[in-house]
Design an enzyme around this catalytic site. Structure first.
Site, PDB file in Angstrom:
ATOM      1  N   ASP A  32       0.819  -1.221   0.000  1.00 48.33           N
ATOM      2  CA  ASP A  32       0.000   0.000   0.000  1.00 48.33           C
ATOM      3  C   ASP A  32       0.849   1.265   0.000  1.00 48.33           C
ATOM      4  O   ASP A  32       0.318   2.382   0.020  1.00 48.33           O
ATOM      5  CB  ASP A  32      -0.975   0.013   1.180  1.00 48.33           C
ATOM      6  CG  ASP A  32      -0.278   0.144   2.538  1.00 48.33           C
ATOM      7  OD1 ASP A  32       0.968   0.193   2.587  1.00 48.33           O
ATOM      8  OD2 ASP A  32      -0.988   0.201   3.561  1.00 48.33           O
ATOM      9  N   LEU A  33       2.167   1.094  -0.023  1.00 46.32           N
ATOM     10  CA  LEU A  33       3.147   2.185  -0.106  1.00 46.32           C
ATOM     11  C   LEU A  33       3.128   3.107   1.118  1.00 46.32           C
ATOM     12  O   LEU A  33       3.589   4.243   1.052  1.00 46.32           O
ATOM     13  CB  LEU A  33       2.933   3.004  -1.394  1.00 46.32           C
ATOM     14  CG  LEU A  33       3.081   2.198  -2.692  1.00 46.32           C
ATOM     15  CD1 LEU A  33       2.821   3.096  -3.902  1.00 46.32           C
ATOM     16  CD2 LEU A  33       4.469   1.563  -2.792  1.00 46.32           C
ATOM     17  N   GLY A  36       6.545   1.117   2.048  1.00 42.34           N
ATOM     18  CA  GLY A  36       7.293   0.816   0.836  1.00 42.34           C
ATOM     19  C   GLY A  36       7.386   2.002  -0.106  1.00 42.34           C
ATOM     20  O   GLY A  36       6.663   2.996   0.041  1.00 42.34           O
ATOM     21  N   ILE A  57      -3.626  -4.809   2.787  1.00 42.49           N
ATOM     22  CA  ILE A  57      -3.988  -6.122   3.332  1.00 42.49           C
ATOM     23  C   ILE A  57      -5.126  -6.035   4.342  1.00 42.49           C
ATOM     24  O   ILE A  57      -5.743  -7.055   4.676  1.00 42.49           O
ATOM     25  CB  ILE A  57      -2.778  -6.830   3.981  1.00 42.49           C
ATOM     26  CG1 ILE A  57      -2.193  -5.980   5.126  1.00 42.49           C
ATOM     27  CG2 ILE A  57      -1.731  -7.178   2.942  1.00 42.49           C
ATOM     28  CD1 ILE A  57      -1.158  -6.715   5.960  1.00 42.49           C
ATOM     29  N   ALA A  78       4.277  -7.521   4.786  1.00 41.33           N
ATOM     30  CA  ALA A  78       3.591  -6.242   4.984  1.00 41.33           C
ATOM     31  C   ALA A  78       3.284  -6.027   6.461  1.00 41.33           C
ATOM     32  O   ALA A  78       2.764  -6.927   7.130  1.00 41.33           O
ATOM     33  CB  ALA A  78       2.301  -6.214   4.170  1.00 41.33           C
ATOM     34  N   ILE A  81       5.956  -1.089  11.135  1.00 41.68           N
ATOM     35  CA  ILE A  81       7.228  -1.554  11.682  1.00 41.68           C
ATOM     36  C   ILE A  81       7.874  -0.601  12.689  1.00 41.68           C
ATOM     37  O   ILE A  81       8.932  -0.903  13.219  1.00 41.68           O
ATOM     38  CB  ILE A  81       8.233  -1.823  10.543  1.00 41.68           C
ATOM     39  CG1 ILE A  81       8.470  -0.545   9.733  1.00 41.68           C
ATOM     40  CG2 ILE A  81       7.743  -2.947   9.651  1.00 41.68           C
ATOM     41  CD1 ILE A  81       9.570  -0.679   8.695  1.00 41.68           C
ATOM     42  N   TYR A 145       3.867  -2.789  18.975  1.00 48.34           N
ATOM     43  CA  TYR A 145       4.472  -3.409  17.790  1.00 48.34           C
ATOM     44  C   TYR A 145       4.880  -4.850  18.098  1.00 48.34           C
ATOM     45  O   TYR A 145       4.529  -5.785  17.367  1.00 48.34           O
ATOM     46  CB  TYR A 145       5.691  -2.595  17.347  1.00 48.34           C
ATOM     47  CG  TYR A 145       6.561  -3.293  16.329  1.00 48.34           C
ATOM     48  CD1 TYR A 145       6.078  -3.604  15.064  1.00 48.34           C
ATOM     49  CD2 TYR A 145       7.877  -3.654  16.638  1.00 48.34           C
ATOM     50  CE1 TYR A 145       6.879  -4.252  14.130  1.00 48.34           C
ATOM     51  CE2 TYR A 145       8.689  -4.295  15.712  1.00 48.34           C
ATOM     52  CZ  TYR A 145       8.175  -4.592  14.459  1.00 48.34           C
ATOM     53  OH  TYR A 145       8.955  -5.235  13.533  1.00 48.34           O
TER      54      TYR A 145
END
Length: 314
Positions: A32-33, A36, A57, A78, A81, A145
């Protein structure tokens, strides 16, 4: 094989995609950038065996459409993070790393597709063991996380036990290398290198005695791919790291060679800090015959060269 890499435009994802293509597979990258970047995968644009799909996702319909093409294997990378972001906004991390993982697992279950889940060394309890942290070391979810990754791990392995679906969980230690972002958190090597090339001070959170086991990106990708393609990893949880740790103070000096340019600043999340991260990867070595090939010094040199070519202001 026909392989899906979720998070395929991310830092580690793009290295996994590259190696899979070099190995002759057909690869679709779903991203989904949000983390990324298109620049990470632009070199694959003319490869007829590569397909990029922009999608989330968390959206079940999107995931269903992506899986309609049929895959032999899924590398699920995905995720949200950033530790500090998870503390500030735990819902987003939960929805990406738990709910999103559930969506991918369900599609894999319905079609009988093996799935590898990318977890993290940040799930572990702090340790001073010089033998390193193995897969049986206690875990401690010191951030949303880490908790979300542990939940994703448990879901992934439950599908192995409940449905007989081939799944595997991997916990790479601190991965670095070309294409890693040098802003934000998690890219300490890239951040230090870029600041050094600019002639700026290197800022360290806390006293800098905390250690990290730094795994070069191509070694990480090699490990991830082996774990996904080898049936001996099914139902397993596997660590990967260099097997050597370095303090953040030492790392900063290796990069800038000037103690006067190393500064210490207040820690942004001391409650989630793990003082010593040293990987014991004996299980991966014995099960998959995997071990890292790139030393820290060579990895830093390669990363420095890449950042210099890209331009320190990019």
């Amino acid at each position: 094989m026909n392989i899906l890499v979720t998070g395929g435009a991310g830092f580690i994802g793009r290295w996994v995609v590259k190696k899979l293509l070099l190995d002759g597979h057909r690869v679709a990258a779903l991203d989904d950038l949000s983390n990324g970047r298109l620049m990470n995968i632009e070199e694959f644009g003319d490869n007829p065996d590569f397909l990029f799909i922009e999608g989330d996702i968390k959206e079940r319909e999107v995931v269903g459409k992506v899986f309609a093409g049929g895959f032999d294997l899924v590398y699920h990378l995905a995720a949200s993070i950033n530790v500090q972001d998870s503390i500030d906004d735990p819902r987003t991390t939960y929805e990406n790393d738990v709910a999103g993982t559930f969506n991918v697992l369900e599609e894999c279950r319905q079609q009988g597709i093996k799935m590898l889940f990318m977890s993290t060394c940040m799930v572990y309890e702090r340790s001073l063991d010089e033998a390193g942290i193995s897969e049986v070391h206690p875990v401690k979810p010191a951030s949303p996380y880490a908790a979300s990754k542990l939940a994703g791990e448990a879901l992934t392995l439950s599908y192995y036990y409940a449905y007989g679906l081939p799944t595997v969980v991997v916990r790479p230690f601190n991965t670095y290398g070309p294409f890693q972002k040098s802003s934000g958190e998690g890219g300490v090597v890239a951040i230090f290198i870029r600041r050094n090339l600019r002639g700026e001070d290197l800022n360290i959170y806390g006293d800098g005695t905390q250690t990290r086991d730094l795994l070069y990106a191509e070694d990480c990708a090699d490990f991830v791919i082996k774990a996904g393609t080898d049936s001996r990893a099914d139902g397993q949880l596997l660590n990967a790291g260099l097997g050597k740790d370095v303090s953040i103070n030492e790392l900063a000096y290796i990069i800038c060679k000037d103690k006067n340019r190393i500064k210490h600043v207040p820690h942004i999340h001391p409650q989630s800090e793990i003082q010593k991260l040293l990987c014991n990867y004996d299980k991966a070595r014995s099960l998959l015959s995997w071990q890292p090939r790139i030393s820290l010094e060579e990895g830093i040199a390669r990363t420095s060269e890449w950042i210099a070519v890209q331009g320190v202001n990019r």
